[in-house]
Enzyme design. Structure first.
Site, PDB file in Angstrom:
ATOM      1  N   CYS A 164       0.843  -1.189   0.000  1.00 23.80           N
ATOM      2  CA  CYS A 164       0.000   0.000   0.000  1.00 23.80           C
ATOM      3  C   CYS A 164       0.887   1.250   0.000  1.00 23.80           C
ATOM      4  CB  CYS A 164      -0.943  -0.071   1.204  1.00 23.80           C
ATOM      5  SG  CYS A 164      -2.060   1.315   1.452  1.00 23.80           S
ATOM      6  N   ASP A 221      -8.743  -2.271  -8.126  1.00 23.68           N
ATOM      7  CA  ASP A 221      -8.186  -1.347  -7.133  1.00 23.68           C
ATOM      8  C   ASP A 221      -8.834   0.022  -7.291  1.00 23.68           C
ATOM      9  OD1 ASP A 221      -6.457   0.405  -5.621  1.00 23.68           O
ATOM     10  OD2 ASP A 221      -4.948  -1.178  -5.688  1.00 23.68           O
ATOM     11  N   HIS A 251      -7.740  -3.655  -3.880  1.00 25.47           N
ATOM     12  CA  HIS A 251      -6.594  -3.124  -3.145  1.00 25.47           C
ATOM     13  C   HIS A 251      -6.528  -3.798  -1.768  1.00 25.47           C
ATOM     14  CE1 HIS A 251      -3.661   0.094  -2.273  1.00 25.47           C
ATOM     15  NE2 HIS A 251      -4.114   0.009  -1.036  1.00 25.47           N
TER      16      HIS A 251
END
Length: 283
Positions: A164, A221, A251
């Site tokens: 991330c 995502d 994500h």
């Protein structure tokens, strides 16, 4: 040592560093924590929090490595948006179980403790927007130096693995430090970071990335559009870096404590991560 020096250094650290110890458990903003969250035992490992010297003081870091043998190839583990909370500690233990020295420094230590903040928006506004890329690269350099100094880490076999927020850092640090042998970026932002419109994008440094980086991305995502992935693929064309995109996943697909977790994609990504490091001299 001159009398008072150690106490003065401690006072300086308290003044300039807002985080002096790692979060316990999971960050509040990551709630609800799912029952599926993986917990890796520290049996057979040396694992726990350490204080790591950086310019101006020390920052906390979590490190784990096998209790016997060494020195071990070294993996920098770069935190998610939530800092070095329980998931990142667990990732360090998982990597250590594979025979590595893994270290995750708390890269927000100067700017604030995100573990108690209620939302991702608060984390961006109150802390992350104040964390410069130059500071992060410097603290990762310090983590390499700290690991080298333990005698348990072989930093000539250096890799970086980030998730991330930390996935973006993988690209940037690989461009910064030519000593990195390989990197793995899990759903790392590729375009200009929204918390800093003047910040460096991974796409903009791609041509400077000499170590091979494996990018693991999600087709669904909500933060990283397909157009950014396509742009990054164009930038790394002709290099040893690669991007893999998992269909029908979101994500955070490796974050086993969150609803976004996808076991199939996570397991395949973990397998690819191991192969990538072995194939590129981090083993």
């Amino acid at each position: 040592m001159i009398a008072g020096t150690e106490e003065e250094a401690s006072d300086l650290n308290r003044r300039n560093f807002l985080v002096t110890s790692l979060a316990v458990g999971f960050a509040v903003a990551a709630s609800p924590v799912m029952a599926q969250a993986i917990h890796t035992s520290d049996e057979g490992l040396v694992a726990g929090e350490v204080q790591m010297p950086v310019p101006g003081g020390t920052i906390p870091a979590y490190r784990a490595y096998p209790a016997a043998g060494g020195p071990f190839p070294t993996i920098l583990v770069v935190q998610e948006i939530f800092g070095v909370h329980e998931h990142i500690k667990d990732v360090c233990r998982r990597i250590a179980k594979l025979g590595y020295y893994a270290i995750a420094p708390e890269l927000y230590a100067r700017q604030g403790d995100v573990s108690k903040l209620q939302s991702v928006n608060e984390i961006f506004a109150q802390v992350v927007s104040k964390v410069s890329d130059e500071q992060v690269n410097g603290d990762l350099d310090a983590a390499v130096a700290y690991a080298r100094g333990t005698g348990k880490a072989d930093v000539s076999r250096l890799g970086i693995n980030g998730f991330c927020w930390g996935g973006r850092i993988v690209w940037l640090y690989a461009a910064h430090n030519p000593a990195v042998k390989a990197g793995v970026s899990w759903y790392g932002l590729l375009n200009t970071p929204p918390w800093n419109p003047k910040g460096t994008s991974a796409i903009s440094v791609a041509k400077r990335v000499k170590p091979p980086v494996l990018g693991l991305y999600a087709a669904k995502d909500g933060f990283i559009p397909a157009s950014d992935i396509d742009a990054m693929r164009r930038e790394i064309r002709g290099s040893k870096s690669e991007i893999v995109v998992y269909n029908d996943v979101e994500h955070g697909f490796n974050a086993d404590y969150r609803p976004s977790y996808n076991p199939s994609a996570a397991q395949d990504g973990w397998r690819r991560m191991q192969e990538w490091f072995r194939m590129n001299g981090v083993a």
